[in-house]
Design a protein around this motif. Structure first.
Motif, short mmCIF file in Angstrom:
data_model
loop_
_atom_site.label_atom_id
_atom_site.label_comp_id
_atom_site.label_asym_id
_atom_site.label_seq_id
_atom_site.Cartn_x
_atom_site.Cartn_y
_atom_site.Cartn_z
N PRO A 7 0.80 -1.23 0.00
CA PRO A 7 0.00 0.00 0.00
C PRO A 7 0.83 1.28 0.00
CG PRO A 7 -0.85 -1.54 1.62
CD PRO A 7 0.44 -2.11 1.11
N ALA A 36 -7.60 9.96 3.37
CA ALA A 36 -6.61 9.31 4.23
C ALA A 36 -5.55 10.31 4.70
CB ALA A 36 -5.98 8.14 3.49
N GLU A 79 -3.31 8.64 7.38
CA GLU A 79 -2.37 7.72 6.74
C GLU A 79 -1.24 8.52 6.07
OE1 GLU A 79 -4.04 5.16 3.70
OE2 GLU A 79 -2.25 3.91 3.64
N GLN A 98 -10.08 11.15 7.78
CA GLN A 98 -9.78 10.17 8.84
C GLN A 98 -9.55 10.87 10.17
OE1 GLN A 98 -6.42 8.04 7.13
NE2 GLN A 98 -7.68 6.24 6.69
N GLN A 133 -3.68 -2.01 -2.77
CA GLN A 133 -4.40 -1.90 -1.49
C GLN A 133 -4.86 -3.25 -0.94
OE1 GLN A 133 -4.99 1.11 0.30
NE2 GLN A 133 -3.38 1.70 -1.14
N1 TRP Z 1 -4.83 3.60 1.64
C1 TRP Z 1 -5.57 4.21 0.54
C2 TRP Z 1 -4.57 4.81 -0.45
O1 TRP Z 1 -3.40 4.87 -0.19
C3 TRP Z 1 -6.56 5.23 1.02
C4 TRP Z 1 -7.65 4.67 1.89
C5 TRP Z 1 -7.90 5.03 3.16
C6 TRP Z 1 -8.64 3.71 1.55
N2 TRP Z 1 -8.99 4.37 3.66
C7 TRP Z 1 -9.46 3.56 2.69
C8 TRP Z 1 -8.92 2.97 0.41
C9 TRP Z 1 -10.55 2.67 2.70
C10 TRP Z 1 -9.99 2.08 0.42
C11 TRP Z 1 -10.79 1.93 1.56
O2 TRP Z 1 -4.94 5.24 -1.51
#
Ligand code: TRP
Length: 369
Positions: free
Chosen positions: A7, A103, A106, A145, A218
């Motif tokens: 990811p 995100a 993230e 988020q 993902q």
């Molecule tokens: N991790 C995903 C990316 O890098 C973004 C993401 C966050 C996501 N929450 C999610 C994708 C929930 C699908 C479902 O693009």
């Protein structure tokens, strides 16, 4: 170049068939007409899935279901990002309630990007373009988020779930799924699991099937979330469904990367920029000389302009077929193929630019601005 695919990093040539086997996902075959009317499904841009059956059943019997996905707000919104947007809109038009996660946490933990920067990019690049492409505010929840909801019960339920899910994962599993892992990435994975599973909580929709359309990178997040969902019996989650789309090649035939502007076409590139980029950078499957090309023909399978037409800009199957045949036979030249694409893309971005002006006014219907 060897392949890296997780990811947080995608590198090297991608062998999709190999990934399907390695990840244990299923190739997408026979889909109902409402899907195959859409180029993305008909031309296998969306090529694999887990448990899509549950969603097909919900659609058929007109039962509620959720489409949940997320965006990593970095860099410019380019034609590769459009694939997810088009899928969101597809499901919205076919009865789904949409949950879309920005995100930003993230990006903060895995990429060192500030929440403010993420917010700005998410709004100006991603969300504005989603709206311009046809996303509607009805049945659509976009959230950050870091800022799930102003309704405390909902917000508590979301973050509570992230914490409770931790009990059902082991450290070895994290290492097996992600390889190199940090506490920040671990939390991001659990947060994404909460993104994907929380629509089923009583504070949100209650138990419903959820489809998660994503890029194949993902899938580790999905594997983890599915394993957790299965073990966390107390929640009685309906197992997640997911689909996987390919990555649109970058102009040079390699990866399309939002940090390299010679690799992508942004939806906000001007018609002149598009012409320049395609002519200068788009990898051609044509032959070096006119004579050779006429004699041996070009190779559409590696020609980036042809891929863009196939995946996005020429939805008419007959026209695409003719381009392919003429290109292979040498009747159509590489420059002519490029000119065809440039024309399609230019008219697309012109319309899109006008839609963006309207979209900016509509932003407040989607998020607190
Ligand atoms: N991790 C995903 C990316 O890098 C973004 C993401 C966050 C996501 N929450 C999610 C994708 C929930 C699908 C479902 O693009």
């Amino acid at each position: 170049m060897s392949q890296v695919m997780n990811p947080w990093e995608v590198k090297g040539d991608i062998d999709y068939d190999k990934l399907v086997k390695e990840f244990g996902i299923s190739p997408l075959k026979e889909l109902p007409d409402i899907f195959t009317k859409n180029v993305l499904f008909r031309r296998k841009v969306v090529f694999a899935h887990r448990d899509i059956q549950r969603i097909l059943e919900a659609m058929k019997s007109k039962k509620p279901y959720v489409m949940m996905t997320g965006l990593m707000p970095t860099g410019k919104f380019h034609i590769g990002h459009m694939l997810v947007a088009q899928q969101m809109i597809f499901y919205q038009q076919h009865g789904a309630k949409l949950y879309i996660a920005v995100a930003d946490l993230e990006a903060y933990n895995a990429r060192g990007q500030s929440l403010e920067e993420s917010r700005k990019i998410a709004i100006e690049e991603y969300i504005t373009n989603y709206i311009s492409l046809g996303l509607k505010p009805e049945n659509c929840e976009i959230y950050f988020q870091s800022d799930r909801s102003t309704d405390a019960e909902k917000a508590n339920a979301f973050y509570r779930l992230q914490n409770q899910l931790a009990r059902y994962a082991t450290f070895n599993e994290f290492k097996a799924v992600y390889g190199d892992i940090t506490p920040g990435k671990m939390l991001s994975a659990l947060l994404q699991a909460s993104d994907m599973l929380h629509p089923q909580l009583a504070e949100f929709e209650g138990p419903v099937p959820v489809i998660v359309p994503v890029g194949i990178d993902q899938d580790p997040h999905l594997r983890l979330a599915r394993d957790i969902a299965q073990r966390a019996k107390e929640f009685a989650f309906t197992q997640l469904s997911s689909t996987y789309h390919i990555f649109i090649p970058g102009l040079n035939g390699g990866k399309m990367s939002s940090s390299d502007s010679t690799s992508f076409i942004a939806l906000t590139d001007s018609p002149e920029e598009i012409k320049k980029k395609i002519n200068k950078y788009a990898f051609s499957g044509g032959k070096d000389t006119l004579e050779e090309h006429r004699k041996h023909g070009g190779n559409p399978d590696i020609d980036v302009s042809f891929q863009y037409l196939k995946y996005i800009f020429e939805p008419d199957d007959k026209k695409l077929q003719k381009l392919e045949t003429d290109y292979r036979s040498g009747k159509l030249l590489s420059g002519e193929l490029k000119a065809y694409l440039i024309d399609k893309m230019q008219s697309f971005v012109k319309t899109h630019a006008a839609n963006r002006e309207k979209a900016k006014k509509d932003l407040k219907k989607f998020i607190k601005t």
